[in-house]
Design a protein around this motif. Structure first.
Motif, PDB file in Angstrom:
ATOM      1  N   GLN A 102      34.476  -2.724   6.525  1.00  0.00           N
ATOM      2  CA  GLN A 102      33.410  -3.356   5.744  1.00  0.00           C
ATOM      3  C   GLN A 102      32.102  -3.198   6.508  1.00  0.00           C
ATOM      4  OE1 GLN A 102      34.203  -7.319   4.360  1.00  0.00           O
ATOM      5  NE2 GLN A 102      32.412  -7.282   3.012  1.00  0.00           N
ATOM      6  N   TYR A 162      27.886  -6.672   2.534  1.00  0.00           N
ATOM      7  CA  TYR A 162      28.394  -7.482   1.428  1.00  0.00           C
ATOM      8  C   TYR A 162      28.880  -6.561   0.289  1.00  0.00           C
ATOM      9  CZ  TYR A 162      28.275 -10.957  -2.352  1.00  0.00           C
ATOM     10  OH  TYR A 162      28.577 -11.770  -3.408  1.00  0.00           O
ATOM     11  N   ARG A 163      30.144  -6.633  -0.061  1.00  0.00           N
ATOM     12  CA  ARG A 163      30.765  -5.771  -1.081  1.00  0.00           C
ATOM     13  C   ARG A 163      30.561  -4.286  -0.776  1.00  0.00           C
ATOM     14  NH1 ARG A 163      28.414  -9.145  -6.142  1.00  0.00           N
ATOM     15  NH2 ARG A 163      30.050 -10.684  -6.313  1.00  0.00           N
ATOM     16  N   ASP A 164      30.434  -3.945   0.500  1.00  0.00           N
ATOM     17  CA  ASP A 164      30.085  -2.579   0.883  1.00  0.00           C
ATOM     18  C   ASP A 164      31.078  -2.086   1.937  1.00  0.00           C
ATOM     19  OD1 ASP A 164      28.693  -0.271   0.942  1.00  0.00           O
ATOM     20  OD2 ASP A 164      26.889  -1.071   1.905  1.00  0.00           O
ATOM     21  N   TYR A 165      31.802  -1.016   1.600  1.00  0.00           N
ATOM     22  CA  TYR A 165      32.877  -0.538   2.472  1.00  0.00           C
ATOM     23  C   TYR A 165      32.660   0.935   2.812  1.00  0.00           C
ATOM     24  CZ  TYR A 165      35.026  -4.922   1.197  1.00  0.00           C
ATOM     25  OH  TYR A 165      35.263  -6.252   1.038  1.00  0.00           O
ATOM     26  N   SER A 190      34.251   3.330  -3.460  1.00  0.00           N
ATOM     27  CA  SER A 190      35.263   2.417  -4.024  1.00  0.00           C
ATOM     28  C   SER A 190      36.256   3.196  -4.887  1.00  0.00           C
ATOM     29  CB  SER A 190      34.611   1.306  -4.851  1.00  0.00           C
ATOM     30  OG  SER A 190      33.832   0.506  -4.005  1.00  0.00           O
ATOM     31  N   ARG A 193      25.399  -4.419  -5.673  1.00  0.00           N
ATOM     32  CA  ARG A 193      26.266  -5.340  -4.927  1.00  0.00           C
ATOM     33  C   ARG A 193      25.824  -6.795  -5.086  1.00  0.00           C
ATOM     34  NH1 ARG A 193      26.167  -0.379  -2.143  1.00  0.00           N
ATOM     35  NH2 ARG A 193      28.279   0.463  -2.187  1.00  0.00           N
ATOM     36  N   SER A 194      24.532  -7.033  -5.229  1.00  0.00           N
ATOM     37  CA  SER A 194      24.075  -8.428  -5.274  1.00  0.00           C
ATOM     38  C   SER A 194      24.283  -9.025  -6.665  1.00  0.00           C
ATOM     39  CB  SER A 194      22.598  -8.515  -4.862  1.00  0.00           C
ATOM     40  OG  SER A 194      21.757  -8.598  -5.982  1.00  0.00           O
ATOM     41  N   ARG A 201      23.052  -7.832 -10.475  1.00  0.00           N
ATOM     42  CA  ARG A 201      24.003  -7.658 -11.585  1.00  0.00           C
ATOM     43  C   ARG A 201      23.508  -8.412 -12.824  1.00  0.00           C
ATOM     44  NH1 ARG A 201      30.030  -7.570  -8.761  1.00  0.00           N
ATOM     45  NH2 ARG A 201      29.542  -5.803  -7.424  1.00  0.00           N
TER      46      ARG A 201
END
Ligand code: IPD
Ligand code: CA
Ligand code: CA
Length: 263
Positions: free
Chosen positions: A33, A36-39, A90, A159-160, A164
């Motif tokens: 990771q 935030y929501r980022d891989y 993803s 991601r934020s 969205r």
């Protein structure tokens, strides 16, 4: 700069990075990771190193802007390679076959050479500024259908949570007007697919330069347009202008629909 020699190297690098990513996909992946929501996977990093090494070896005076490992690996230069080693990480991680290698080469703010390679389907999108764009060697032309009601709209999710919600506001204005809506999960591939006539419209509120440097040139060379939601034309130096991409024909109608106080 010899555009053809740069293109040939970018193609060689994208194909090698694609093969590397496929090979990594056949065994358990190491995923980290990075936000935030980022891989990021080990394949993203290995693919980037391969492309960067090839670009630096062949073109030592060119600068490099790349997504992973801190971004710029740069010589001071007016010519930059802009690299997304895997766009759609993803999808790549979950096994959804929609991801690509994206390499753009720009002089100043002008994209000059573009390569997007989808290794799962062995599809190679290429462009040289002023010379059209190609898919596996065949010329591309975005759809010329003028009716918004017959277009396929696509988007991707930032991601934020706040972004969205803003994307949903844009979607609520556009979705009722189009034939259907898709979310592909790779910005670069979606924009290249508009060039190929598979989609007509794409929007994203938070693209990075490596998502758009190659795909915008491929789309422009196939007759499409890119702009801000207000219609300010694409510039690589201004992230506001990377929000909306289309087949070109429906672009003004989209901007008209978005010119309200809702954004
Ligand atoms: C992401 C993909 C996704 C888009 C994101 C990008 P990555 O790139 O293009 O479709 O919604 O904004 O960051 O992280 O997979 O290279
Ligand atoms: Ca990306
Ligand atoms: Ca990426």
């Amino acid at each position: 700069m010899d555009h053809q020699i740069v293109l040939d190297t970018a193609v060689e690098a994208a194909r090698a990075a694609g093969a590397l990513a496929l090979e990594h996909r056949s065994r358990p992946l190491i995923v980290m990771q990075k936000g935030y929501r980022d891989y990021v996977t080990e394949a993203d990093i290995a693919a980037q190193r391969l492309i960067v090494d090839m670009a630096r070896e062949r073109f030592p005076t060119h600068g490099i802007i790349a997504e992973e490992e801190g971004g710029a690996v740069s010589a001071e230069s007016n010519t930059h390679w802009i690299i997304d080693p895997i766009d759609g990480t993803s999808n790549y991680e979950f096994g959804i076959p929609a991801w690509c290698i994206s390499i753009g080469v720009a002089q100043g703010d002008e994209p000059q050479v573009a390569v997007i390679y989808d290794p799962v389907h062995d599809e190679l999108f290429t462009a040289i500024a002023g010379h059209g764009s190609l898919l596996n060697g065949k010329p591309l032309q975005a759809n010329t259908t003028p009716e918004l009601s017959n277009t396929i709209l696509s988007l991707d999710w930032c991601r934020s949570g706040d972004m969205r919600r803003s994307a949903l506001t844009v979607l609520s204005r556009l979705a009722p007007e189009v034939r259907s809506v898709r979310a592909i999960g790779s910005a670069a591939l979606a924009v290249a697919w508009i060039a190929a006539g598979r989609l007509d419209v794409y929007f994203n509120l938070n693209l990075k330069i490596w998502d758009i440097a190659a795909s915008a040139l491929i789309l422009h060379e196939a007759g499409g347009r890119t702009s801000s939601f207000e219609g300010q034309p694409f510039s690589l130096g201004d992230a506001q202008t990377w929000q909306l991409a289309s087949n070109g024909v429906v672009h003004d109608a989209l901007i008209d629909l978005l010119q309200t106080d809702m954004l």
